[in-house]
Motif scaffolding. Sequence first.
Motif, PDB file in Angstrom:
ATOM      1  N   TRP A 221       2.111   1.809  -3.458  1.00 32.91           N
ATOM      2  CA  TRP A 221       1.014   2.347  -4.271  1.00 32.91           C
ATOM      3  C   TRP A 221       0.876   3.854  -4.040  1.00 32.91           C
ATOM      4  O   TRP A 221       0.844   4.640  -4.975  1.00 32.91           O
ATOM      5  N   LEU A 222       0.839   4.266  -2.768  1.00 32.83           N
ATOM      6  CA  LEU A 222       0.586   5.671  -2.436  1.00 32.83           C
ATOM      7  C   LEU A 222       1.766   6.574  -2.790  1.00 32.83           C
ATOM      8  O   LEU A 222       1.602   7.779  -2.953  1.00 32.83           O
TER       9      LEU A 222
ATOM     10  N   LYS B 185       4.004  12.866   3.007  1.00 31.64           N
ATOM     11  CA  LYS B 185       5.135  12.229   3.682  1.00 31.64           C
ATOM     12  C   LYS B 185       5.496  10.919   2.979  1.00 31.64           C
ATOM     13  O   LYS B 185       6.664  10.644   2.710  1.00 31.64           O
ATOM     14  N   VAL B 186       4.470  10.130   2.665  1.00 29.11           N
ATOM     15  CA  VAL B 186       4.725   8.864   1.972  1.00 29.11           C
ATOM     16  C   VAL B 186       5.247   9.137   0.563  1.00 29.11           C
ATOM     17  O   VAL B 186       6.216   8.515   0.104  1.00 29.11           O
TER      18      VAL B 186
ATOM     19  N   MET C 156      -5.051  11.602  -4.758  1.00 32.91           N
ATOM     20  CA  MET C 156      -5.493  11.435  -3.368  1.00 32.91           C
ATOM     21  C   MET C 156      -5.638  12.794  -2.676  1.00 32.91           C
ATOM     22  O   MET C 156      -6.583  13.030  -1.920  1.00 32.91           O
TER      23      MET C 156
ATOM     24  N   ALA D  94       0.042  13.224   5.596  1.00 32.97           N
ATOM     25  CA  ALA D  94       0.394  11.807   5.526  1.00 32.97           C
ATOM     26  C   ALA D  94       0.667  11.389   4.081  1.00 32.97           C
ATOM     27  O   ALA D  94       1.646  10.674   3.808  1.00 32.97           O
ATOM     28  N   ILE D  95      -0.164  11.850   3.156  1.00 34.26           N
ATOM     29  CA  ILE D  95       0.040  11.497   1.743  1.00 34.26           C
ATOM     30  C   ILE D  95       1.393  12.035   1.266  1.00 34.26           C
ATOM     31  O   ILE D  95       2.181  11.316   0.642  1.00 34.26           O
TER      32      ILE D  95
ATOM     33  N   VAL E 120       0.834  -1.200   0.000  1.00 31.55           N
ATOM     34  CA  VAL E 120       0.000   0.000   0.000  1.00 31.55           C
ATOM     35  C   VAL E 120       0.876   1.260   0.000  1.00 31.55           C
ATOM     36  O   VAL E 120       0.585   2.239  -0.676  1.00 31.55           O
ATOM     37  N   ARG E 121       1.997   1.208   0.726  1.00 29.14           N
ATOM     38  CA  ARG E 121       2.910   2.359   0.753  1.00 29.14           C
ATOM     39  C   ARG E 121       3.499   2.604  -0.632  1.00 29.14           C
ATOM     40  O   ARG E 121       3.605   3.746  -1.086  1.00 29.14           O
TER      41      ARG E 121
END
Lengths: 127, 142
Positions: A58-59, A120-121, A68, A117-118, A55-56
């Motif tokens: 992907w994001l 940062k990833v 997003m 959060a988005i 998932v990380r």
Amino acid sequence: MGSGTSIGRVRGLGSAKEGAHHWWRQRVTAGSNLFLMLWFVISMARQPAFDYASVRMWLSSAWVAVPMILLVASVFWHFRLGLQVVIEDYEHDERRVAALLALNFFTVGTAAVAIFAILKVAFGAAA
Amino acid sequence: MASRTPARPKSPHLFAGFMKLHYAWGPHMLVSILHRATGTVMATVGTVMLVWWLGALAAGADAYATFLDAFTTSAGHLNVVGWIVGVGLSWAFFTHMLNGIRHLVMDAGAAFELKRNKMFSLAVLVGGVLLTVLFWLYQGIK
Ligand code: HEM
């Protein structure tokens, strides 16, 4: 006073000097929600796995992080407008003011956390 | 005075006598209140879920494991809470989306005829359930 026709000069000028904006923005964000949320739901359906690494990864793609962020902006604005109407229907006087303030804090606070959060990833910062 | 009309319209109080409705419930009323309910649930529960999920992803593997643990069994399948939240939010989204589209069509002045309005409302209700089932079936078979 402008020099337009009389109807042109009074159009949209109720006692509050505005009013259709809320309704219109609810419609505009409904349209953008439709595209962004369908993209998100289809992405979720097609996600091969929901473990941390997958998932990380992907994001962290720009093709995911940017939509997003747009989704957070569109959806949060939309529900901020929507919940305002709900509150105005059921709460009155001081309670209404308190509830509307709480709604603003909730919306801005959660949006800030989500977008941070988005990013940062996406920028690959260590966890 | 002219004769009194026997069946005059009544105000829409919910109850008269013992639990008597003055009007018949129809799909348009159900879809109307469901739009508010689904929007409100997504805006509260859905927002908390989204922010928790994104925040956990950013915070690291441990935080993400805590998030997953709340909704899945140790074997990796959804647990009871996972099913309720997952099916609930997906159904809420699909129903709100379809009814939102219905709203936009009606904003354009269309679909106010009684029969068509009823059909459209029914389509929203059935479509919401159908899309939810399809979504989870796809999760199961992919
Ligand atoms: C496909 C995406 C969506 C569409 C097309 C859509 C459409 C709409 C429309 C047209 C309205 C106005 C209804 C009215 O004036 O009575 C509305 C209200 C609302 N929406 Fe959405 N929406 C979508 C997604 C969402 C999402 C994802 C959320 C929450 C996270 C949400 C929360 C709300 C809320 C709280 C209201 C106010 C309900 C009320 O006043 O009773 N919507 N939506």
